[in-house]
Each structure stands twice: as C-alpha cells, then as structure tokens.
Scaffold this motif. Sequence first.
Motif, mmCIF file in Angstrom:
data_model
loop_
_atom_site.group_PDB
_atom_site.id
_atom_site.type_symbol
_atom_site.label_atom_id
_atom_site.label_comp_id
_atom_site.label_asym_id
_atom_site.label_seq_id
_atom_site.Cartn_x
_atom_site.Cartn_y
_atom_site.Cartn_z
ATOM 1 N N ASP A 1 11.994 22.164 5.824
ATOM 2 C CA ASP A 1 12.389 23.264 4.939
ATOM 3 C C ASP A 1 13.920 23.325 4.807
ATOM 4 O O ASP A 1 14.449 23.491 3.698
ATOM 5 N N ALA A 2 14.605 23.162 5.916
ATOM 6 C CA ALA A 2 16.073 23.180 5.878
ATOM 7 C C ALA A 2 16.605 22.007 5.056
ATOM 8 O O ALA A 2 17.578 22.156 4.303
ATOM 9 N N TRP A 3 15.971 20.843 5.184
ATOM 10 C CA TRP A 3 16.385 19.672 4.404
ATOM 11 C C TRP A 3 16.185 19.910 2.909
ATOM 12 O O TRP A 3 17.064 19.601 2.097
ATOM 13 N N ARG B 1 16.163 22.734 1.298
ATOM 14 C CA ARG B 1 17.168 23.699 0.825
ATOM 15 C C ARG B 1 18.527 23.023 0.625
ATOM 16 O O ARG B 1 19.236 23.293 -0.351
ATOM 17 N N TYR C 1 13.013 28.013 -3.326
ATOM 18 C CA TYR C 1 14.126 27.069 -3.352
ATOM 19 C C TYR C 1 15.025 27.209 -4.581
ATOM 20 O O TYR C 1 15.948 26.416 -4.761
#
Length: 313
Positions: free
Chosen positions: A186-188, A190, A217
């Motif tokens: 998820d962080a990637w 974003r 996103y």
Amino acid sequence: MQRRALLALSLSLPWIGHAARAQPAAILPVVASFSILGDMARQIGGDAVSVHVIAGPDVDAHSFQPRPSDAQALRGARLLVRNGLGFDAWVDRLARSAGYAGPVATATEGLAPRTMRAASGHGHGHAHDHGHGGQEAADPHAWQDLRHGRHYAGVIAEALAVADPARAEDYRARGAAYQARLAALDAWVRAEIAAVPEARRKVVTSHDAFGYFAAAYGVRFLAPQGISTEAEPSAAQVARLIRTLKAEKITAVFLENMANPATLRRLAAEAGVTVRGRLYADALSPPGGPAPDYEAMFRHNVGLLVPAMRGAD
C-alpha cells in the motif's frame, strides 16, 4: 531381554509403530467464490488448506453460473469464503442447493462500503447501478483498496482459525505476516501514484471497478459501463465519454481482463487514443500470467497506470 523382545515385536507389526506416532492434521478443505479470495485463503492457509475456487482466473464473477463440480466441492468443504455486497450472491444460492451448512466468511463484513447510484456513465464520482434499477447500491469491489485487502485477510485468518482450532495460531501468524506485506505494498502504491501530477491522474477502464482504488489513491476513473458487467453502455454514455477523453486529454485508457473489449476499443478509436494494456480488476490471471496473485495484481496494474497517466510512450 524384555526390551529386545518388545522392539522385535514392534518391527514385525509395523502398524503398531505408526499408530504410536502423532497423525498429521488433515488438510482443511476451503471453497472461495472467486480468484482473489482463493489466493488470500492460500496465502494465509499455506499447506494446511486445499482451496477450490469457483470463479477462477480471468472469469467474470458478476454473473457467474456455478458448475455441478462446484456444488460437490462445497459439500465437502469446512469453510466457504465469499466477498459479499452483492458481488457473488450466486454463491449463496449454490450453498443452499448443495446443502452446505458450514461456516461462511464474508470478507467485507465490518467494512463501510462505498455506495453507488445509477446515473450518468461518467465513472467514479458519478456512480453506476449494480443491477438495482436506479436504486443506491453498495460497490462490492472493496479489495481495490489495499487497506480493505488487509481487512479481508484478517477476516479469512480468523475464519480459518475457528474452522481448524488445532492450527489457529499458525493461521493468525500467517495472516498477520500477509497483512504486513499488504501494508508495505500500500505504501509503495501511494508513492508511485504521488509521482504523477494530480491533474494527470485520470484513467478510462472497461467498467467501474476501481472506485475504491480511486478514493484510496487519488485517481479519477471513468468507465462506459457500470460497476456490473451485465449491461452494455448506451450510445449516449459512450459519446459522452469520448467527449470527456478529448476535452481532458486523457492518455490512460485500459481494457480489463474479463470484460468485453469491443466497446472500449471503439471508444478509443473514435477518441483518437491508444488502449494502453490490460488491467486486472475482478479476477486474477492464470498462474503464468502477470497477475497470478493479489499482490502481483497491484504491482502489475500500478506499473501500467503510472506511465500511462504521465503520458509516457
């Protein structure tokens, strides 16, 4: 002497030696309604589960017709995993006809769904109906937000733990590790989307399956078709979308793996844009494809979306 005699007896009667050993726990038979849930059950269950997926890779689960073999698999299952929110309502009918009375894990249980209203055909923000005649309906594609994917994983891990208490802690540990991987993914996502200027974050897809992705996103999705793939878009909807494509200079136009490509190809040709590839929305690819599991699906989709939104060749 007595010890040697007992050893000789155990060697001559090998079943006694086997019976004394602890028997391995039986594999837990699980049925999942569609491919994304099947992958999650396998990721969390590991070698302890066997998973029968009803609507498999590249299969449209919106209006799926189960086979007799699916009913047979369900009769032997000890857990049924479904999405809910109307996406796979056919699996409830299948369970009733198969006489399945075991536990059911609904992956979206406890989530607040996005609601959609049948309307204009503009895409995200101008919602579509899911076969409810213009009424407001829940958008079932919650897995398109990885935070919701983590919720799905938690539901499935706990359901496996309850269905198979002897291995409950293993399921919970594997579920927690899987949730951690989804949080990192998820962080990637974003970070990748943040590299695209906000004004360029516009995408056209076959049907409105990316509402949760859009909200999570910050990408605007437009689609000629609603959140269900059952109804063809009207000529007016297609014409309106062509005007939007031209006016807003949208370069990110994509097919989906289980949608009819004819409408979108015609739309792209009339708008003078190129279809940039195939996204995976409601179903995974077969094992040798670019999206054989849920995590790979996000990496594949984002890997196509970001350069297309930026207008790269």
